[in-house]
Scaffold this active site. Structure first.
Site, PDB file in Angstrom:
ATOM      1  CG  ASP A 141      -2.107   0.903   1.074  1.00 31.04           C
ATOM      2  OD1 ASP A 141      -2.358   1.360  -0.062  1.00 31.04           O
ATOM      3  OD2 ASP A 141      -2.785   1.164   2.067  1.00 31.04           O
ATOM      4  N   GLY A 142       0.364   2.293  -0.643  1.00 31.93           N
ATOM      5  CA  GLY A 142       1.026   3.593  -0.581  1.00 31.93           C
ATOM      6  C   GLY A 142       1.625   4.080  -1.893  1.00 31.93           C
ATOM      7  CG  ASN A 143       2.164   1.418  -5.189  1.00 37.17           C
ATOM      8  OD1 ASN A 143       3.050   1.251  -4.356  1.00 37.17           O
ATOM      9  ND2 ASN A 143       1.698   0.459  -5.957  1.00 37.17           N
ATOM     10  N   GLY A 144       0.118   5.334  -4.523  1.00 36.70           N
ATOM     11  CA  GLY A 144      -0.491   6.588  -4.956  1.00 36.70           C
ATOM     12  C   GLY A 144       0.056   7.773  -4.177  1.00 36.70           C
ATOM     13  NE  ARG A 145      -1.496   6.556   1.085  1.00 37.34           N
ATOM     14  CZ  ARG A 145      -1.531   5.652   2.055  1.00 37.34           C
ATOM     15  NH1 ARG A 145      -1.286   6.022   3.300  1.00 37.34           N
ATOM     16  NH2 ARG A 145      -1.816   4.401   1.784  1.00 37.34           N
ATOM     17  NE  ARG A 147      -4.183   6.980  -7.206  1.00 41.07           N
ATOM     18  CZ  ARG A 147      -4.076   6.635  -5.920  1.00 41.07           C
ATOM     19  NH1 ARG A 147      -3.800   7.543  -5.007  1.00 41.07           N
ATOM     20  NH2 ARG A 147      -4.251   5.381  -5.542  1.00 41.07           N
ATOM     21  CG  HIS A 201      -0.027   2.158  -9.361  1.00 39.46           C
ATOM     22  ND1 HIS A 201      -0.270   1.815  -8.054  1.00 39.46           N
ATOM     23  CD2 HIS A 201      -1.094   2.907  -9.757  1.00 39.46           C
ATOM     24  CE1 HIS A 201      -1.442   2.321  -7.672  1.00 39.46           C
ATOM     25  NE2 HIS A 201      -1.956   2.993  -8.687  1.00 39.46           N
ATOM     26  CB  SER A 242      -8.640  -5.271  -3.369  1.00 42.58           C
ATOM     27  OG  SER A 242      -9.335  -4.050  -3.545  1.00 42.58           O
ATOM     28  CD1 TRP A 298     -13.092  -5.294  -9.572  1.00 49.87           C
ATOM     29  CD2 TRP A 298     -12.288  -4.446 -11.478  1.00 49.87           C
ATOM     30  NE1 TRP A 298     -12.484  -6.318 -10.269  1.00 49.87           N
ATOM     31  CE2 TRP A 298     -11.986  -5.828 -11.439  1.00 49.87           C
ATOM     32  CE3 TRP A 298     -11.873  -3.696 -12.600  1.00 49.87           C
ATOM     33  CZ2 TRP A 298     -11.294  -6.478 -12.461  1.00 49.87           C
ATOM     34  CZ3 TRP A 298     -11.182  -4.357 -13.623  1.00 49.87           C
ATOM     35  CH2 TRP A 298     -10.904  -5.715 -13.546  1.00 49.87           C
ATOM     36  CG  LEU A 348       9.082 -16.901  -3.540  1.00 49.69           C
ATOM     37  CD1 LEU A 348       9.006 -16.942  -2.011  1.00 49.69           C
ATOM     38  CD2 LEU A 348       9.557 -15.513  -3.993  1.00 49.69           C
ATOM     39  NE  ARG A 371      -7.922   0.746   5.239  1.00 49.42           N
ATOM     40  CZ  ARG A 371      -7.607   2.024   5.465  1.00 49.42           C
ATOM     41  NH1 ARG A 371      -7.745   2.550   6.666  1.00 49.42           N
ATOM     42  NH2 ARG A 371      -7.136   2.783   4.496  1.00 49.42           N
TER      43      ARG A 371
HETATM   44  C1  IPE Z   1      -1.290   0.194  -3.564  1.00 45.54           C
HETATM   45  O1  IPE Z   1      -1.171   1.558  -3.620  1.00 45.54           O
HETATM   46  C2  IPE Z   1      -1.473  -0.449  -4.928  1.00 45.54           C
HETATM   47  C3  IPE Z   1      -2.850  -0.884  -5.221  1.00 45.54           C
HETATM   48  C4  IPE Z   1      -3.782  -1.103  -4.346  1.00 45.54           C
HETATM   49  C5  IPE Z   1      -3.204  -1.091  -6.599  1.00 45.54           C
HETATM   50  P1  IPE Z   1      -2.425   2.525  -3.578  1.00 45.54           P
HETATM   51  O2  IPE Z   1      -2.829   2.803  -4.980  1.00 45.54           O
HETATM   52  O3  IPE Z   1      -3.475   1.982  -2.703  1.00 45.54           O
HETATM   53  O4  IPE Z   1      -1.786   3.826  -2.951  1.00 45.54           O
HETATM   54  P2  IPE Z   1      -2.431   4.828  -1.920  1.00 45.54           P
HETATM   55  O5  IPE Z   1      -2.970   4.032  -0.781  1.00 45.54           O
HETATM   56  O6  IPE Z   1      -3.495   5.588  -2.654  1.00 45.54           O
HETATM   57  O7  IPE Z   1      -1.275   5.691  -1.517  1.00 45.54           O
HETATM   58 MG    MG Z   2      -4.072   2.285  -0.764  1.00 47.55          MG
END
Ligand code: IPE
Ligand code: MG
Length: 232
Positions: A2-6, A15, A19, A47, A51, A113, A173
């Protein structure tokens, strides 16, 4: 993962750039996992609730995912990594489904793996599908349910329960991830955004896991076991 977008937004980038950077973290983590004793690694790439994101972001994620499989297939074969995509397939595009099938076939002999990439994955949906499959079985055992669940998500081979779940980006979570399999997972929340998460962070997470006392409901600790199955 999690956190790619931020991560991207903090840099004033799209964003999707986050990714892309996240895919590099995936490479680093996969490479370091076997030396840390990890034999099953499950990564939450998309997830079923994702979508709901804007169509252009969904499309970019799907393109990136297909590119990732194409680019990494040979490296996975060379390193004994068996790639397996878990989740629903029926809502993915036909070319992506074909790419997944091809990658799974090509890497099927890998024994170093078991890399499970969760795409269009929802733990609740998986549980419902497994339950439906067992509806004619009067009193299914946990083992039978686990087997049905693994089948429902296309896990090949069936994966063991999760020992350690790592969630990056400071969120705390489960977000519909591996709910059954995480019954006794150790949870580790890490502040770093996924694109900043690397080999050292994984090693530190394993160190922290080793200090945990796992009792599985009993009063005395279970014999220390290796961290075989990690999810992020
Ligand atoms: C995780 O990063 C990658 C995916 C769920 C596809 P997010 O896209 O959820 O990044 P945030 O949470 O907005 O920073
Ligand atoms: Mg996220």
């Amino acid at each position: 993962m999690d956190g790619n977008g931020r991560w991207a937004e903090q840099r004033g980038e799209q964003r999707t750039a986050g990714h892309r950077a996240g895919a590099s973290s995936v490479r680093r983590v996969i490479e370091s996992a076997p030396d840390l004793g990890i034999s099953t690694l499950t990564l939450y790439a998309f997830s079923s609730d994702n979508w709901k994101r804007p169509p252009h972001e969904v499309e970019a994620l799907m393109v990136l995912f297909a590119e990732y499989l194409a680019d990494e297939c040979q490296r996975c074969i060379d390193n004994g990594v068996r790639v397996n995509v878990i989740g629903r397939r029926d809502r993915l595009s036909a070319p992506l489904r074909a790419r997944i099938a091809q990658t799974e076939r090509a890497t099927a002999h890998g024994t170093t793996l078991h890399l499970r990439i969760a795409v269009d994955y929802s733990a609740r949906d998986a549980i419902v599908r497994a339950a439906a499959q067992l509806s004619r079985t009067p009193a299914p055992s946990r083992r039978a349910f686990s087997d049905a669940l693994n089948a429902a998500i296309n896990s090949r081979p069936a994966a063991p329960d999760v020992d350690l779940l790592i969630r990056t980006s400071g969120e705390q979570r489960l977000s519909d991830y591996l709910l059954w399999e995480c019954a006794y997972a150790e949870l580790l929340f890490c502040e770093k955004l996924w694109p900043d998460f690397g080999e050292q962070d994984l090693a530190r997470a394993i160190e922290a896991y080793r200090l945990r006392e796992r009792r599985f409901g009993a009063t005395s600790p279970a014999a220390a076991s290796a961290v075989a199955s990690v999810a992020a």
